[in-house]
Design an enzyme around this catalytic site. Structure first.
Site, mmCIF file in Angstrom:
data_model
loop_
_atom_site.group_PDB
_atom_site.id
_atom_site.type_symbol
_atom_site.label_atom_id
_atom_site.label_comp_id
_atom_site.label_asym_id
_atom_site.label_seq_id
_atom_site.Cartn_x
_atom_site.Cartn_y
_atom_site.Cartn_z
ATOM 1 N N TYR A 96 3.372 -48.915 1.803
ATOM 2 C CA TYR A 96 4.184 -48.283 2.499
ATOM 3 C C TYR A 96 4.157 -48.758 4.013
ATOM 4 C CZ TYR A 96 6.714 -44.209 4.610
ATOM 5 O OH TYR A 96 7.772 -43.538 5.258
ATOM 6 N N SER B 48 7.735 -45.801 10.830
ATOM 7 C CA SER B 48 6.684 -44.649 10.634
ATOM 8 C C SER B 48 5.389 -45.040 11.664
ATOM 9 C CB SER B 48 6.383 -44.533 9.249
ATOM 10 O OG SER B 48 5.130 -43.577 9.110
#
Lengths: 81, 251
Positions: B159, B146
């Site tokens: 995350y 990401s």
């Protein structure tokens, strides 16, 4: 293929032949690493995966680090029937 | 020396977390391309049921219920794929989970949930599948990371850390496996219109949309297209890279 000593030997010698590391006079007491077939860590992982593919399990994945073909054959001989 | 020959025929593709959202889009893309696809998730969805019942896909689709945070589940799933099709040509490590919140208020459980699935689950799958690829001497692995692993995002510390870890895994594995014809790359995905938009509310998503040169959020198809590119057997010289697919947001 079975896990008989002859079949296991065939798998190992075929593998060593394919990667061009079959030592002259290779036998069940020839070292697989230094002073023998001279497998490096990646080639050892390939041998481990090949043994699992052909025989359904392999000593390396069971936490063992066999030093010779004889020790690999002994691993399969010790498996429950 | 010439580039490796391009094999023909359907490939065996494993997409983790392919039951919904981005993962489902990736599964659909490979099925549309004629490949054989296996996916796993913790529960079955309508998308999975559709692939299982569609005569066009039923024979070349496999679903396994698995929680990849558990090594044993990963092993059972990979064994099922090998038993059915004998090999794995492509692995897309997509399964992931997000928990948002300020780190100072994060619980141990939330940290474990993110780390166990996003990092450990990806490592378990990569270990199992790369062994198969080593025995075969070819393969492609794509880790879905990401842009927050590159740039960070307030409230997504754990995350973000987990996604940065995947990029490190990508580079290390590419070096480890490159000599055996196995490519490993990451896709650093931007913000997508999926149900897992990192807990962002509609206002935040609109703001991201305004800042994105492409003028929109991404769709699963945008990422699936890049997966196809990175796993093209003719692309054997492209490995160890993190490809940013974010509509230009971080450019």
């Amino acid at each position: 293929m079975t896990t008989s000593p002859a079949d296991v030997e065939r798998t190992v010698t075929d593998f060593l032949t394919r990667i061009e590391k079959l030592p002259e006079g290779f036998g069940d007491s020839t070292p697989l690493y230094a002073d023998g077939a001279e497998l490096d860590s990646l080639e050892t992982a390939e041998l481990s995966a090949t043994l699992e593919d052909v025989h359904g399990s392999d000593p390396y994945s069971s936490g063992e680090m066999p030093q010779t073909l004889g020790e690999i054959q002994a691993f399969y001989a010790a498996l429950p029937a | 020396m010439t580039a490796a020959a391009t094999p023909t025929g359907p490939r065996v593709v494993v997409v983790t977390g392919g039951s919904r959202g981005l993962g489902a889009g990736i599964v659909q893309a490979y099925l549309d391309a004629g490949d054989i696809v296996a996916t796993c998730a913790r529960s079955i969805t309508a998308e999975v049921e559709a692939w299982q019942s569609d005569p066009e896909t039923a024979d070349r689709f496999l679903f396994g219920t698995a929680d990849l945070a558990r090594s044993a589940d990963a092993e059972v799933f990979v064994k099922a794929v090998i038993e059915k099709w004998g090999r794995i040509d492509v692995l897309i490590n997509n399964a992931g989970v997000a928990r948002d919140g300020i780190l100072g208020l994060f619980s141990d459980d939330d940290i474990d949930t993110v780390v166990d699935l996003n990092i450990k689950g990806t490592i378990y799958m990569s270990r199992l599948v790369s062994r198969r690829m080593l025995a075969k001497g070819s393969g492609s692995i794509v880790n879905i990371s990401s842009i927050v692993g590159l740039s960070g995002y307030r409230g997504l510390a754990v995350y973000s850390a987990s996604k940065a870890a995947l990029d490190g895994l990508t580079r290390a594995l590419a070096r480890e496996l490159g000599s055996r014809g196995i490519t490993v790359n990451s896709i650093a995905s931007g913000y997508l219109r999926t149900e897992m938009s990192h807990g962002l509310d509609e206002g935040q998503l609109k703001q991201i949309e305004r800042r994105t040169p492409a003028g929109r959020l991404g769709y699963p198809e945008d990422i699936a297209r890049v997966c196809q590119f990175l796993t093209d057997p003719a692309g054997s010289y492209l490995t160890g890279q993190v490809i940013v697919v974010d509509g230009g947001l971080t450019s």
